[in-house]
Motif scaffolding. Structure first.
Motif, PDB file in Angstrom:
ATOM      1  N   PRO A  30       0.843  -1.208   0.000  1.00 12.06           N
ATOM      2  CA  PRO A  30       0.000   0.000   0.000  1.00 12.06           C
ATOM      3  C   PRO A  30       0.872   1.249   0.000  1.00 12.06           C
ATOM      4  CG  PRO A  30      -0.668  -1.552   1.717  1.00 12.06           C
ATOM      5  CD  PRO A  30       0.622  -2.060   1.166  1.00 12.06           C
ATOM      6  N   VAL A  31       0.362   2.293  -0.640  1.00 12.49           N
ATOM      7  CA  VAL A  31       1.151   3.527  -0.746  1.00 12.49           C
ATOM      8  C   VAL A  31       0.223   4.739  -0.594  1.00 12.49           C
ATOM      9  CG1 VAL A  31       0.923   3.642  -3.269  1.00 12.49           C
ATOM     10  CG2 VAL A  31       2.881   4.709  -2.198  1.00 12.49           C
ATOM     11  N   ALA A  32       0.787   5.814  -0.068  1.00 11.30           N
ATOM     12  CA  ALA A  32      -0.002   7.043   0.073  1.00 11.30           C
ATOM     13  C   ALA A  32      -0.151   7.707  -1.290  1.00 11.30           C
ATOM     14  CB  ALA A  32       0.699   7.992   1.040  1.00 11.30           C
ATOM     15  N   GLU A  33      -1.321   8.311  -1.513  1.00  7.51           N
ATOM     16  CA  GLU A  33      -1.545   8.980  -2.802  1.00  7.51           C
ATOM     17  C   GLU A  33      -0.554  10.124  -3.001  1.00  7.51           C
ATOM     18  OE1 GLU A  33      -5.698   9.959  -3.115  1.00  7.51           O
ATOM     19  OE2 GLU A  33      -6.244   7.900  -2.615  1.00  7.51           O
ATOM     20  N   SER A  34      -0.135  10.744  -1.891  1.00  9.84           N
ATOM     21  CA  SER A  34       0.800  11.872  -1.991  1.00  9.84           C
ATOM     22  C   SER A  34       2.121  11.428  -2.631  1.00  9.84           C
ATOM     23  CB  SER A  34       1.055  12.471  -0.611  1.00  9.84           C
ATOM     24  OG  SER A  34       1.458  11.449   0.264  1.00  9.84           O
ATOM     25  N   GLU A  35       2.512  10.171  -2.396  1.00 11.68           N
ATOM     26  CA  GLU A  35       3.762   9.667  -2.989  1.00 11.68           C
ATOM     27  C   GLU A  35       3.634   9.587  -4.512  1.00 11.68           C
ATOM     28  OE1 GLU A  35       6.510   5.710  -2.855  1.00 11.68           O
ATOM     29  OE2 GLU A  35       5.571   6.260  -0.957  1.00 11.68           O
ATOM     30  N   ILE A  36       2.463   9.154  -4.978  1.00  7.68           N
ATOM     31  CA  ILE A  36       2.252   9.068  -6.437  1.00  7.68           C
ATOM     32  C   ILE A  36       2.256  10.483  -7.018  1.00  7.68           C
ATOM     33  CG2 ILE A  36       0.737   8.176  -8.264  1.00  7.68           C
ATOM     34  CD1 ILE A  36      -0.485   6.292  -6.237  1.00  7.68           C
ATOM     35  N   LYS A  37       1.555  11.376  -6.313  1.00 11.47           N
ATOM     36  CA  LYS A  37       1.475  12.780  -6.757  1.00 11.47           C
ATOM     37  C   LYS A  37       2.869  13.377  -6.936  1.00 11.47           C
ATOM     38  CE  LYS A  37      -2.053  15.971  -5.596  1.00 11.47           C
ATOM     39  NZ  LYS A  37      -3.036  16.540  -4.757  1.00 11.47           N
ATOM     40  N   GLU A  38       3.702  13.107  -5.948  1.00 14.31           N
ATOM     41  CA  GLU A  38       5.055  13.644  -5.947  1.00 14.31           C
ATOM     42  C   GLU A  38       5.845  13.106  -7.151  1.00 14.31           C
ATOM     43  OE1 GLU A  38       5.936  15.988  -3.943  1.00 14.31           O
ATOM     44  OE2 GLU A  38       7.938  16.030  -4.855  1.00 14.31           O
ATOM     45  N   LYS A  39       5.684  11.810  -7.395  1.00 12.89           N
ATOM     46  CA  LYS A  39       6.461  11.141  -8.454  1.00 12.89           C
ATOM     47  C   LYS A  39       6.067  11.630  -9.856  1.00 12.89           C
ATOM     48  CE  LYS A  39       9.455   8.151  -6.868  1.00 12.89           C
ATOM     49  NZ  LYS A  39       9.151   7.510  -5.655  1.00 12.89           N
ATOM     50  N   ILE A  40       4.778  11.994 -10.037  1.00 15.12           N
ATOM     51  CA  ILE A  40       4.346  12.344 -11.404  1.00 15.12           C
ATOM     52  C   ILE A  40       4.450  13.841 -11.688  1.00 15.12           C
ATOM     53  CG2 ILE A  40       2.773  10.381 -11.589  1.00 15.12           C
ATOM     54  CD1 ILE A  40       0.445  12.205 -11.082  1.00 15.12           C
ATOM     55  N   LYS A  41       4.815  14.592 -10.612  1.00 16.08           N
ATOM     56  CA  LYS A  41       4.782  16.058 -10.686  1.00 16.08           C
ATOM     57  C   LYS A  41       5.500  16.641 -11.923  1.00 16.08           C
ATOM     58  CE  LYS A  41       6.339  18.437  -7.183  1.00 16.08           C
ATOM     59  NZ  LYS A  41       6.546  18.647  -5.748  1.00 16.08           N
ATOM     60  N   SER A  42       6.724  16.185 -12.135  1.00 17.04           N
ATOM     61  CA  SER A  42       7.512  16.823 -13.201  1.00 17.04           C
ATOM     62  C   SER A  42       7.471  16.047 -14.517  1.00 17.04           C
ATOM     63  CB  SER A  42       8.956  16.936 -12.722  1.00 17.04           C
ATOM     64  OG  SER A  42       9.373  15.648 -12.341  1.00 17.04           O
ATOM     65  N   LYS A  43       6.542  15.128 -14.620  1.00 13.73           N
ATOM     66  CA  LYS A  43       6.520  14.264 -15.827  1.00 13.73           C
ATOM     67  C   LYS A  43       5.491  14.739 -16.858  1.00 13.73           C
ATOM     68  CE  LYS A  43       9.074  10.692 -14.250  1.00 13.73           C
ATOM     69  NZ  LYS A  43      10.352  10.374 -14.845  1.00 13.73           N
ATOM     70  N   ASN A  44       5.665  14.228 -18.103  1.00 17.30           N
ATOM     71  CA  ASN A  44       4.618  14.428 -19.124  1.00 17.30           C
ATOM     72  C   ASN A  44       3.573  13.343 -18.889  1.00 17.30           C
ATOM     73  OD1 ASN A  44       6.344  16.222 -20.405  1.00 17.30           O
ATOM     74  ND2 ASN A  44       7.310  14.522 -21.526  1.00 17.30           N
ATOM     75  N   ILE A  45       2.345  13.765 -18.629  1.00 15.14           N
ATOM     76  CA  ILE A  45       1.298  12.764 -18.348  1.00 15.14           C
ATOM     77  C   ILE A  45       0.700  12.260 -19.664  1.00 15.14           C
ATOM     78  CG2 ILE A  45      -0.875  12.322 -17.146  1.00 15.14           C
ATOM     79  CD1 ILE A  45       1.361  13.109 -15.255  1.00 15.14           C
ATOM     80  N   LYS A  46       0.639  10.937 -19.784  1.00 17.70           N
ATOM     81  CA  LYS A  46       0.008  10.329 -20.965  1.00 17.70           C
ATOM     82  C   LYS A  46      -0.972   9.252 -20.489  1.00 17.70           C
ATOM     83  CE  LYS A  46       3.719  11.346 -24.126  1.00 17.70           C
ATOM     84  NZ  LYS A  46       4.776  10.895 -25.026  1.00 17.70           N
ATOM     85  N   PHE A  47      -2.030   9.080 -21.242  1.00 15.46           N
ATOM     86  CA  PHE A  47      -3.059   8.097 -20.859  1.00 15.46           C
ATOM     87  C   PHE A  47      -3.353   7.129 -21.992  1.00 15.46           C
ATOM     88  CE2 PHE A  47      -4.519  10.414 -17.110  1.00 15.46           C
ATOM     89  CZ  PHE A  47      -5.042   9.390 -16.343  1.00 15.46           C
TER      90      PHE A  47
END
Ligand code: SF4
Ligand code: SF4
Ligand code: FES
Length: 482
Positions: free
Chosen positions: A295-312
């Motif tokens: 299990p992981v906190a959502e804040s950790e995911i938020k932090e990791k994707i902050k500086s990335k190009n988001i693709k779906f």
């Protein structure tokens, strides 16, 4: 359809036990009663099969006709007066039932059909006599695996010939027949079942002679509740009901739907319940760390994707409402494409199955178009080819996969993205170990919504029980990006 067939049918008026009925010309007499809520005992009649008239349970009297006759073997006629509530008919049904039960093993306590068995039900309603049998019962072979996960218990068979008519008329595969005479007559398996619709035999067998290997001994039927929904196995979108209770989902059966699937469904569709209640379903975000998901906190995911190009990459099996909510929440993200499951098998098998396994491709294409996004396979290939370590790729995984090689090749291509997040209805599988994070999304049975089938018809998904997943759909994870 010819012009003549398009004309509305003439309506016929008749009386059944003094009740006035009005039905289209040509309607089967027994069908007319059943469709109007009149209960009539019957085994061999099935509205999806040709008439056999062999069980003799549906006997009726008709004014002006000298002898009783089986209602399933007649059609309605103007002004006829029919009864099945007289002493003569009640006696006839009881004697016929006694005949059907003469050699029956009466092993209801260990029979999967108990609780939804025509023999049990009619014995309680029309039988309730003491057995007059003094001879030993005739024994026949029990527990025969006849292929396609169907098990035959010849002793329980009442020779209604529904199964033989099904393989002769519907699948035209002719695996079953009836051999011998008198009390030695029995179902003969000419060859192992080898058709894609064999589980329908279990549904139409009115007793426990044909049972499903997949369902046998897992649950007593009175502990199950049915949720009506739509099969997500292919673009046909058959009407189905899923039997479930708090310990899990156990089987999928067709609902009669004259516009889509008639009386049947295919055996692939029977398996769409398998992932619903598997242990290990996600209940919240997970991270892949030290070779396991934690299990992981959502804040950790938020932090990791902050500086990335988001693709779906979205799958083509979400509901219309999920696509709408997704495009509403993610309107600032431009890199969105659609993963379509590849076609498998024949374009159309002549009964129900279709090669296109994307249950809501039409809904997805419509939503992409409205949002100005490209849903083509070329767009997805281009995205896969241009992924870089600067990308955070969110993949909404397909709920059902048929072609595992194609799926594995798709998964291998997304590895170029620096950060990979899977939104999944599944449990934690090894195939997810290439993802950094997993987010749960609801299965087709854990949400209300609609999909659009091959006929461009809107089909309804209904919410049943949840087995551990969060209620958050794809759009509900948008807060990770704000
Ligand atoms: S196996 Fe079932 S469906 Fe087939 S003849 Fe016997 S009772 Fe009827
Ligand atoms: S034909 Fe398609 S929609 Fe119908 S039961 Fe089979 S897989 Fe499901
Ligand atoms: S239902 Fe009419 S004879 Fe069987």
């Amino acid at each position: 359809m010819s012009e003549v067939e398009k004309l509305p049918k003439k309506m016929i008026k008749l009386k059944w036990n003094d009740k006035d009925l009005e039905v289209p010309e040509g309607t089967n007499l027994l069908g007319a009663a059943l469709n109007n809520g009149i209960k009539v005992a019957h085994y061999c009649y099935h509205p999806g099969l040709a008439v056999a008239g062999v069980c003799r349970m549906c006997m009726v009297e008709q004014q002006g006709v000298p002898r009783p006759f089986p209602a399933c073997n007649a059609v309605v006629a103007e002004g006829i007066q029919v009864r099945n509530d007289t002493k003569q008919i009640k006696d006839a049904v009881e004697w016929t039932l006694q005949f059907h039960l003469l050699n029956h093993p009466l092993d209801c306590p260990i029979c999967d059909q108990a609780g939804e068995c025509g023999l049990q039900d009619y014995y309680m309603k029309h039988g309730q006599y003491d057995s007059a049998m003094i001879d030993k019962k005739v024994h026949k072979k029990k527990v025969q695996d006849i292929g396609c996960d169907v098990v035959l218990d010849a002793e329980r068979c009442i020779l209604c010939a529904r199964c033989t008519r099904f393989v002769d008329d519907v699948t035209k595969t002719h695996e079953l027949g009836i051999v011998n005479r008198g009390d030695h007559a029995e179902i003969s398996v000419q060859k192992e079942l080898h058709n894609d619709y064999a589980q329908n035999l279990v549904d139409i067998c009115p007793v426990g002679a044909l049972t499903s290997k997949d369902f046998r001994f897992k649950q007593r039927v009175w502990f199950l509740e049915d949720v009506e929904s739509t099969c997500i196995g292919c673009e046909t979108g058959c009407s189905v009901k899923i039997s479930q209770n708090k310990s899990g989902a156990y089987r999928v059966r067709p609902i009669v739907d004259s516009e889509v699937n008639g009386f049947w469904m295919c055996d692939d569709g029977r398996k769409i319940y398998k992932h619903l209640s598997t242990p290990g379903r996600l209940v919240g975000p997970m991270v892949f760390k030290n070779s396991m998901f934690l299990p992981v906190a959502e804040s950790e995911i938020k932090e990791k994707i902050k500086s990335k190009n988001i693709k779906f990459i979205l799958s083509a099996g979400l509901s219309n409402e999920e696509y709408q909510s997704f495009f509403k929440e993610f309107k600032n993200i431009k890199n969105i494409t659609l993963y379509q499951l590849p076609k498998t098998g024949a374009e159309f098998d002549g009964i129900l199955k279709r090669a296109d396994k994307n249950c809501n491709l039409r809904g997805a294409q419509k939503a992409f178009k409205l949002a100005g996004a490209d849903s083509s396979e070329e767009a997805m290939k281009k995205m896969l080819d241009t992924l870089t370590s600067q990308d955070a790729l969110f993949v909404v995984m397909p709920e059902i996969v048929y072609d595992h090689d194609n799926y594995a090749s798709f998964l291998s291509k997304i590895k170029k993205a620096g950060l990979r997040v899977a939104l999944t209805t599944d449990d934690m599988r090894s195939e997810f170990s290439d993802f950094h994070f997993l987010l749960p999304v609801p299965t087709f049975l854990e949400k209300e919504g609609h999909i659009i089938n091959y006929q461009n018809k809107e089909r309804k998904l209904n919410k049943g029980r949840s087995y551990g997943a969060s209620d958050r759909n794809v759009g509900d994870w948008a807060h990770l990006f704000h």
